[in-house]
Scaffold this motif. Structure first.
Motif, short mmCIF file in Angstrom:
data_model
loop_
_atom_site.label_atom_id
_atom_site.label_comp_id
_atom_site.label_asym_id
_atom_site.label_seq_id
_atom_site.Cartn_x
_atom_site.Cartn_y
_atom_site.Cartn_z
N PHE A 400 -7.00 19.55 21.38
CA PHE A 400 -6.75 18.13 21.61
C PHE A 400 -5.64 17.65 20.69
N ASP A 401 -4.68 16.93 21.25
CA ASP A 401 -3.55 16.41 20.49
C ASP A 401 -3.70 14.90 20.34
N PRO A 402 -4.21 14.41 19.22
CA PRO A 402 -4.45 12.97 19.08
C PRO A 402 -3.17 12.15 18.96
N SER A 403 -2.03 12.80 18.81
CA SER A 403 -0.77 12.06 18.70
C SER A 403 -0.21 11.67 20.05
N ASN A 404 -0.86 12.09 21.14
CA ASN A 404 -0.29 11.88 22.47
C ASN A 404 -1.37 11.47 23.47
N VAL A 405 -2.10 10.41 23.16
CA VAL A 405 -3.18 9.94 24.03
C VAL A 405 -2.56 9.10 25.15
N ILE A 406 -2.83 9.51 26.40
CA ILE A 406 -2.21 8.89 27.57
C ILE A 406 -3.15 7.92 28.27
N SER A 407 -4.45 8.24 28.30
CA SER A 407 -5.39 7.35 28.99
C SER A 407 -6.79 7.58 28.46
#
Length: 602
Positions: A400-407
């Motif tokens: 999981f990449d928390p720097s790139n939350v889309i929705s």
């Protein structure tokens, strides 16, 4: 979205669609529709038709700042008694994707029926934990850089001169060429991946007649008065520069109180573009909505409500609300998870976070249980998220990449993961008030911004102070362009920023080695000297200690000015356990307490 290992099996979907040019015609409808409302319009217009679903704007008591696009939908479904709704299906697609072309729409249906996995390969992603050193070519800064690199900690340097930085720190140094006094040079892109900051930038003070390349005259500055500001003014460096630096890194290092993603906190509020995403997309008949209740909150105020009716008819069994893709990805990398403030109903729900702009893609998912009738805070650590695609875990998904939350998505479903059932699932109506969603930092919180300041910043104009016993900078604060006054104003910006911090105030800095016994004090009263190497070590230790968080303190060596401190290289002193010193520090003590009856001139 949640898809199961089944096809579109609704009786009304066996011969669901007939594509005729740009016109979409339904051949089989539920008995609910006596006339097909989508039979004669062009595609863009038909998505805007409401058919027999009455919708009204949000209650007039709702504050005006709520978007007029937020609707209150009438849930007319009754579990197991309603037919599949083509209009709602198409409006769902329209809300999240925009109007697709007939060809793409058909491809979409076919792909969803036959494809067991995402159509695009998943790219691996890495995470970073970079420490930014601002002023990395200065006396303290370059020592900080050296220690961090020896520890194997990723480090990035902010410096004004690329040539000087690479000559001093090596050609391979991760470097930002920028000047904190010039906001335009602090491009946000440069700070991606930065999690913590050590700020060693300081206004330059030197002998009036200049210094030798090896700074042979520097020690005189400590004891004599023949010095002046070199370069930018204290106001530019210590105050305006601090403001620029904080603004540049705040998004990456985070705020101790967390980041509000949705909800209401006093005058602070934030909306999200929620839309219903129910099992209608796979032939089901469950139905949900998201609406606002002006008086349903914990203290009688405004709250959002996820509510609806869930049914297993037509192989369905889930309802959800999902946001449209954010126009800019949310950077939640400084935080450890999401916290929901909600009123439970005894059911188990899911949260799904997506880091891809694709509509149907891997979602990072966690389930949570609620207690009926009680407002509660639910914390979901990012570390607990499972990569899930169509209710199946994906073993080879990237982290999981928390720097790139889309929705974001909230779901009530019959299914958990990999065929397991939700033990709290019951068909029928449900209601989940949600007042806020935060990204949070877990306890214990450690400093994210360590600043190297200066002892003496609260002493100019302090009532009753004998200036003859104070260092030159205190006596000559006005002549040095109010250097200590602006250093204090810069400290205040840090304390007011909301970033977890440590402010280290060294006494006079020397080139002596580290290792002498130390005195930590608070209230801004001590004088003396301390090694730059020692200060660098203190800063790095502070980054990892919750005892240093939100503390301001002065530090000096026990060795007096009159005695040089040396170390035998063959028998160096042991490294200090700085936590012993940090444990005795208290929050809220800055030395400004003595200035309450005295104004500081600027």
């Amino acid at each position: 979205m949640e898809w199961y290992s089944t096809s579109l099996s609704s009786p009304s979907s066996s011969s669901l669609l007939n594509l005729q040019g740009s016109v979409l015609t339904s051949r089989k409808f539920s008995k609910k529709f006596s006339q097909p409302c989508l039979s004669s319009s062009t595609l863009p217009k038909l998505f805007l038709q409401v058919c027999d679903k009455p919708r009204t704007l949000i209650d007039q008591r709702t504050p005006a700042y709520l978007s007029s696009r937020t609707y209150r939908a009438t849930i007319s479904a009754e579990a197991g008694k309603q037919g599949w709704d083509l209009g709602r299906f198409i409006k769902t697609l329209y809300f999240f994707n925009g109007p697709p072309s007939p060809a793409k729409f058909f491809d979409f249906l076919v792909e969803k029926i036959i494809s067991p996995s995402p159509s695009k390969p998943i790219k691996s992603m890495g995470t970073s934990d970079i420490v930014l050193v601002a002023g990395g070519t200065g006396g303290v800064g370059r020592r900080v850089v050296d220690i961090l690199r020896k520890k194997g900690i990723p480090v990035r340097v902010l410096a004004r001169s690329e040539e000087k930085a690479r000559r001093m720190l090596g050609s391979d140094i991760d470097l930002i060429v920028g000047d904190i006094t010039k906001e335009s040079t602090l491009v946000p892109e440069y700070f991606k991946g930065v999690k913590k900051v050590i700020n060693a930038v300081s206004v330059i003070v030197g002998p009036k007649e200049g210094d030798t390349p090896d700074r042979a005259k520097y020690s005189q500055v400590i004891i004599d008065c023949c010095k002046q500001i070199k370069g930018d003014s204290p106001e530019m460096v210590e105050y305006l520069g601090m403001k620029n630096l904080i603004n540049a890194v705040k998004e990456n290092v985070g705020l101790q109180r967390g980041k509000l993603l949705f909800g209401y906190e006093g005058d602070n509020h934030r909306q999200l573009p929620w839309g219903a995403l129910d099992d209608v997309v796979m032939g089901g008949v469950s139905e949900s909505t998201f609406q606002f209740d002006p008086s349903g909150g914990e203290n009688g105020g405004l709250t959002g409500v996820f509510k609806g009716v869930v049914s297993t008819a037509n192989n369905g069994g889930f309802t959800s609300i999902r946001t449209k893709n954010f126009s800019e990805p949310e950077n939640l990398s400084p935080y450890d998870g999401l916290e929901f403030r909600l009123k439970g109903d005894g059911r188990r729900y899911k949260v799904i976070i997506r880091t891809s702009s694709d509509w149907d893609t891997v979602g990072y998912t966690a389930s949570f249980d609620t207690v009926e009738g009680i407002w509660q805070s639910i914390q979901l650590p990012f570390s607990s998220l499972k990569p899930v695609f169509r209710a199946k875990t994906v073993s080879d998904a990237p982290p999981f990449d928390p720097s790139n939350v889309i929705s974001l998505q909230l779901m009530f479903s019959k299914f958990e993961y990999d065929g397991k059932l939700n033990p709290t699932f019951v068909e029928g109506p449900f209601e989940l008030p949600v007042s806020s969603i935060h990204a949070y930092m877990k306890d214990p919180i450690t400093p994210r911004f360590v600043h190297v300041g200066s002892a003496g910043v609260t002493r100019p104009e302090r009532p009753g102070l004998d200036l003859t016993k104070q260092p030159p900078a205190v006596r000559l604060n006005k002549e040095l362009d109010f250097i200590l006054t602006f250093k204090l104003k810069g400290e205040d910006l840090i304390r007011e920023s909301g970033i977890p911090y440590t402010i280290v105030r060294p006494c006079a800095l020397t080139e002596e080695p580290a290792g002498a016994d130390l005195i930590f004090d608070q209230g801004d009263n001590i004088t003396g000297k301390i090694s730059r190497e020692e200060v660098a070590r203190i800063c790095i230790a502070a980054l990892e200690s919750p005892y240093a968080c939100n503390k301001t303190f002065e530090v000096k060596s026990v060795v007096p000015f009159s005695e040089p401190f040396t170390v035998d290289p063959a028998n160096p002193p042991p490294e200090k356990d700085y936590i012993v010193y940090f444990k005795n520090l208290k929050e809220g003590i800055t030395g400004k307490e003595a200035l309450q009856q005295s104004a500081i001139p600027v």
